[in-house]
Design a protein around this motif. Sequence first.
Motif, PDB file in Angstrom:
ATOM      1  N   LEU A  80      37.970  41.722  43.739  1.00 38.24           N
ATOM      2  CA  LEU A  80      38.365  42.470  42.674  1.00 38.24           C
ATOM      3  C   LEU A  80      38.222  43.943  42.891  1.00 38.24           C
ATOM      4  O   LEU A  80      39.205  44.705  42.470  1.00 38.24           O
ATOM      5  CB  LEU A  80      38.009  41.960  41.420  1.00 38.24           C
ATOM      6  CG  LEU A  80      38.329  42.515  39.866  1.00 38.24           C
ATOM      7  CD1 LEU A  80      39.966  42.254  40.016  1.00 38.24           C
ATOM      8  CD2 LEU A  80      37.891  41.934  38.822  1.00 38.24           C
ATOM      9  N   PRO A  81      36.981  44.213  43.534  1.00 35.79           N
ATOM     10  CA  PRO A  81      36.779  45.779  43.589  1.00 35.79           C
ATOM     11  C   PRO A  81      37.804  46.453  44.445  1.00 35.79           C
ATOM     12  O   PRO A  81      37.895  47.593  44.602  1.00 35.79           O
ATOM     13  CB  PRO A  81      35.535  45.700  44.256  1.00 35.79           C
ATOM     14  CG  PRO A  81      34.710  44.531  43.926  1.00 35.79           C
ATOM     15  CD  PRO A  81      35.839  43.496  43.757  1.00 35.79           C
ATOM     16  N   ASN A  82      38.879  45.666  44.961  1.00 32.21           N
ATOM     17  CA  ASN A  82      39.924  46.209  45.833  1.00 32.21           C
ATOM     18  C   ASN A  82      40.967  46.795  45.003  1.00 32.21           C
ATOM     19  O   ASN A  82      41.995  47.250  45.501  1.00 32.21           O
ATOM     20  CB  ASN A  82      40.261  45.312  46.919  1.00 32.21           C
ATOM     21  CG  ASN A  82      39.210  44.975  48.069  1.00 32.21           C
ATOM     22  OD1 ASN A  82      38.341  45.743  48.169  1.00 32.21           O
ATOM     23  ND2 ASN A  82      39.386  43.916  48.918  1.00 32.21           N
ATOM     24  N   HIS A  83      40.993  46.011  43.588  1.00 28.68           N
ATOM     25  CA  HIS A  83      42.055  46.268  43.087  1.00 28.68           C
ATOM     26  C   HIS A  83      41.909  46.796  41.493  1.00 28.68           C
ATOM     27  O   HIS A  83      40.663  46.689  41.052  1.00 28.68           O
ATOM     28  CB  HIS A  83      42.903  44.787  42.735  1.00 28.68           C
ATOM     29  CG  HIS A  83      43.136  44.112  43.956  1.00 28.68           C
ATOM     30  ND1 HIS A  83      44.169  44.347  44.877  1.00 28.68           N
ATOM     31  CD2 HIS A  83      42.320  43.342  44.451  1.00 28.68           C
ATOM     32  CE1 HIS A  83      44.181  43.663  45.913  1.00 28.68           C
ATOM     33  NE2 HIS A  83      43.014  42.842  45.864  1.00 28.68           N
ATOM     34  N   ALA A  84      42.606  47.429  40.809  1.00 30.18           N
ATOM     35  CA  ALA A  84      42.742  47.612  39.482  1.00 30.18           C
ATOM     36  C   ALA A  84      42.752  45.950  38.530  1.00 30.18           C
ATOM     37  O   ALA A  84      43.850  45.515  38.758  1.00 30.18           O
ATOM     38  CB  ALA A  84      43.951  48.520  39.048  1.00 30.18           C
ATOM     39  N   PRO A  85      42.027  46.061  37.723  1.00 29.67           N
ATOM     40  CA  PRO A  85      41.978  44.742  36.681  1.00 29.67           C
ATOM     41  C   PRO A  85      43.559  44.403  36.240  1.00 29.67           C
ATOM     42  O   PRO A  85      44.216  43.423  36.217  1.00 29.67           O
ATOM     43  CB  PRO A  85      40.853  44.647  35.754  1.00 29.67           C
ATOM     44  CG  PRO A  85      39.990  45.708  36.513  1.00 29.67           C
ATOM     45  CD  PRO A  85      40.813  46.652  37.375  1.00 29.67           C
ATOM     46  N   ARG A 126      31.004  51.988  46.231  1.00 30.18           N
ATOM     47  CA  ARG A 126      30.097  51.800  44.969  1.00 30.18           C
ATOM     48  C   ARG A 126      31.009  50.773  44.112  1.00 30.18           C
ATOM     49  O   ARG A 126      30.338  50.459  42.845  1.00 30.18           O
ATOM     50  CB  ARG A 126      29.601  52.902  44.189  1.00 30.18           C
ATOM     51  CG  ARG A 126      28.716  53.680  45.062  1.00 30.18           C
ATOM     52  CD  ARG A 126      28.510  54.987  44.355  1.00 30.18           C
ATOM     53  NE  ARG A 126      29.789  55.807  44.690  1.00 30.18           N
ATOM     54  CZ  ARG A 126      29.918  57.106  44.229  1.00 30.18           C
ATOM     55  NH1 ARG A 126      28.926  57.801  43.324  1.00 30.18           N
ATOM     56  NH2 ARG A 126      31.058  57.743  44.080  1.00 30.18           N
ATOM     57  N   SER A 127      32.348  50.427  44.344  1.00 23.98           N
ATOM     58  CA  SER A 127      33.091  49.856  43.573  1.00 23.98           C
ATOM     59  C   SER A 127      32.556  48.632  42.821  1.00 23.98           C
ATOM     60  O   SER A 127      32.994  48.135  41.886  1.00 23.98           O
ATOM     61  CB  SER A 127      34.519  49.743  44.110  1.00 23.98           C
ATOM     62  OG  SER A 127      34.675  48.965  45.077  1.00 23.98           O
ATOM     63  N   ALA A 128      31.871  47.724  43.720  1.00 24.76           N
ATOM     64  CA  ALA A 128      31.383  46.479  43.352  1.00 24.76           C
ATOM     65  C   ALA A 128      30.398  46.458  42.446  1.00 24.76           C
ATOM     66  O   ALA A 128      30.066  45.296  41.684  1.00 24.76           O
ATOM     67  CB  ALA A 128      30.456  45.711  44.761  1.00 24.76           C
ATOM     68  N   GLU A 129      29.726  47.538  41.980  1.00 27.25           N
ATOM     69  CA  GLU A 129      28.827  47.558  41.018  1.00 27.25           C
ATOM     70  C   GLU A 129      29.607  47.511  39.818  1.00 27.25           C
ATOM     71  O   GLU A 129      28.949  46.949  38.506  1.00 27.25           O
ATOM     72  CB  GLU A 129      28.255  49.067  40.979  1.00 27.25           C
ATOM     73  CG  GLU A 129      27.151  49.432  41.999  1.00 27.25           C
ATOM     74  CD  GLU A 129      26.813  50.978  42.333  1.00 27.25           C
ATOM     75  OE1 GLU A 129      27.144  51.612  41.477  1.00 27.25           O
ATOM     76  OE2 GLU A 129      26.261  51.101  43.397  1.00 27.25           O
ATOM     77  N   SER A 130      30.616  47.498  39.517  1.00 22.53           N
ATOM     78  CA  SER A 130      31.492  47.532  38.270  1.00 22.53           C
ATOM     79  C   SER A 130      32.034  46.001  38.140  1.00 22.53           C
ATOM     80  O   SER A 130      32.871  45.975  37.150  1.00 22.53           O
ATOM     81  CB  SER A 130      32.861  48.608  37.976  1.00 22.53           C
ATOM     82  OG  SER A 130      33.465  48.352  39.112  1.00 22.53           O
ATOM     83  N   PHE A 131      32.091  45.313  39.097  1.00 20.15           N
ATOM     84  CA  PHE A 131      32.480  43.920  39.201  1.00 20.15           C
ATOM     85  C   PHE A 131      32.400  43.168  37.720  1.00 20.15           C
ATOM     86  O   PHE A 131      33.215  42.752  37.266  1.00 20.15           O
ATOM     87  CB  PHE A 131      32.004  43.147  40.186  1.00 20.15           C
ATOM     88  CG  PHE A 131      32.557  41.677  40.372  1.00 20.15           C
ATOM     89  CD1 PHE A 131      33.809  41.589  40.849  1.00 20.15           C
ATOM     90  CD2 PHE A 131      31.600  40.672  40.065  1.00 20.15           C
ATOM     91  CE1 PHE A 131      34.396  40.215  41.131  1.00 20.15           C
ATOM     92  CE2 PHE A 131      32.331  39.214  40.282  1.00 20.15           C
ATOM     93  CZ  PHE A 131      33.594  39.346  40.586  1.00 20.15           C
ATOM     94  N   PRO A 132      31.229  43.091  37.006  1.00 27.03           N
ATOM     95  CA  PRO A 132      30.979  42.377  35.894  1.00 27.03           C
ATOM     96  C   PRO A 132      32.088  42.988  34.813  1.00 27.03           C
ATOM     97  O   PRO A 132      32.747  42.224  33.890  1.00 27.03           O
ATOM     98  CB  PRO A 132      29.833  42.690  35.418  1.00 27.03           C
ATOM     99  CG  PRO A 132      28.982  42.705  36.645  1.00 27.03           C
ATOM    100  CD  PRO A 132      29.811  43.249  37.656  1.00 27.03           C
ATOM    101  N   ASP A 133      31.905  44.234  34.838  1.00 31.29           N
ATOM    102  CA  ASP A 133      33.089  44.933  33.574  1.00 31.29           C
ATOM    103  C   ASP A 133      34.409  44.576  34.119  1.00 31.29           C
ATOM    104  O   ASP A 133      35.125  44.582  33.330  1.00 31.29           O
ATOM    105  CB  ASP A 133      32.629  46.274  33.673  1.00 31.29           C
ATOM    106  CG  ASP A 133      31.396  46.796  32.996  1.00 31.29           C
ATOM    107  OD1 ASP A 133      30.874  45.769  32.194  1.00 31.29           O
ATOM    108  OD2 ASP A 133      30.667  47.795  33.453  1.00 31.29           O
TER     109      ASP A 133
END
Length: 326
Positions: A80-85, A126-133
């Motif tokens: 998911l951090p590779n993409h916009a939700p 750092r994009s993995a840091e927003s994974f839960p959100d």
Amino acid sequence: MTPVLSLLDLAVVGREQTVQEGLAGTVALAQAAERCGYERVWYAEHHNNPSIASSATSVLIAHVAAHTESIRLGAGGVMLPNHAPLIIAEQYGTLASLHPGRIDLGLGRAPGTDPTTMRALRRDARSAESFPDDVAELGAYLRGESLLPGVNAYPGKGTDVPLYILGSSLFGAKLAAAMGLPYAFASHFAPAALEDAVAAYRSEFRPSEQLAEPYVIAGVGAIATDTGEEAAAQLLTAQRRRVQLLLPPGRTLTDEEADAVLASPHGRQMMDMMRYTAVGTAGEVGTYLTAFAEHARADELIIALHADQVDQRVRAAEIIAEAMAG
């Protein structure tokens, strides 16, 4: 209790195969899995690897779904951090609209590639840091409860595509438990934290709208053949392939060089990644998978078939289904 059986397919492109041939094999394996009664087939997002053709998971799932009738298909997973939700919600909402009741969405936070390719994906370190959100935002789009006023996924809104958290550590286990989602542990290549992660997930699970009770999917490798000699030969090929997969992009080894790596201390550490692998004929593989499911406290096994040729993978899927049904 017999676990649910599913398959993980990397859309392998074998030696001297074209991508088209590899993808045709992916369709053939899904059709075999459907005939044999498997629950689902998942495809993993990887990039910059010439032997793996599952980089565009949604496109591949659409193709396989069009050539099958009932088996569930999904990502195992989308990184998911590779993409916009929103984009993922639209893609998987489209799939769910085309193939109602058949689409899964497994989510991971790793890049699925090497650091240089990660930069080519425009992914921030750092994009993995927003994974839960990001998981929460994606799930809201699919439920039709967008967290961003005025922004909806079309298609996607209200499709309720089921989400799964993938992981190989306690981070994913705790996140899945907190969000009340099924948890899939990557023990087929990262076995170390299996027991601790499953224990944490089961003990901390909170029910959600999607899931009332914890549900564990455990990855396991398998080589299932009609003879012991075939199993030994396929195991050696799989071990050599594992060495090649861990090399820098563009680097290759001869079989003799790969065998030398396997015989080294570093090679033995690499082979520990395949710690949970069933190898042998029907009886041997069935016994192993039953014991592994109990060890992993798994409701479902997702099996990665370590065979180079599609006919070998199809036969392995048949052998495993027959062994576990008996």
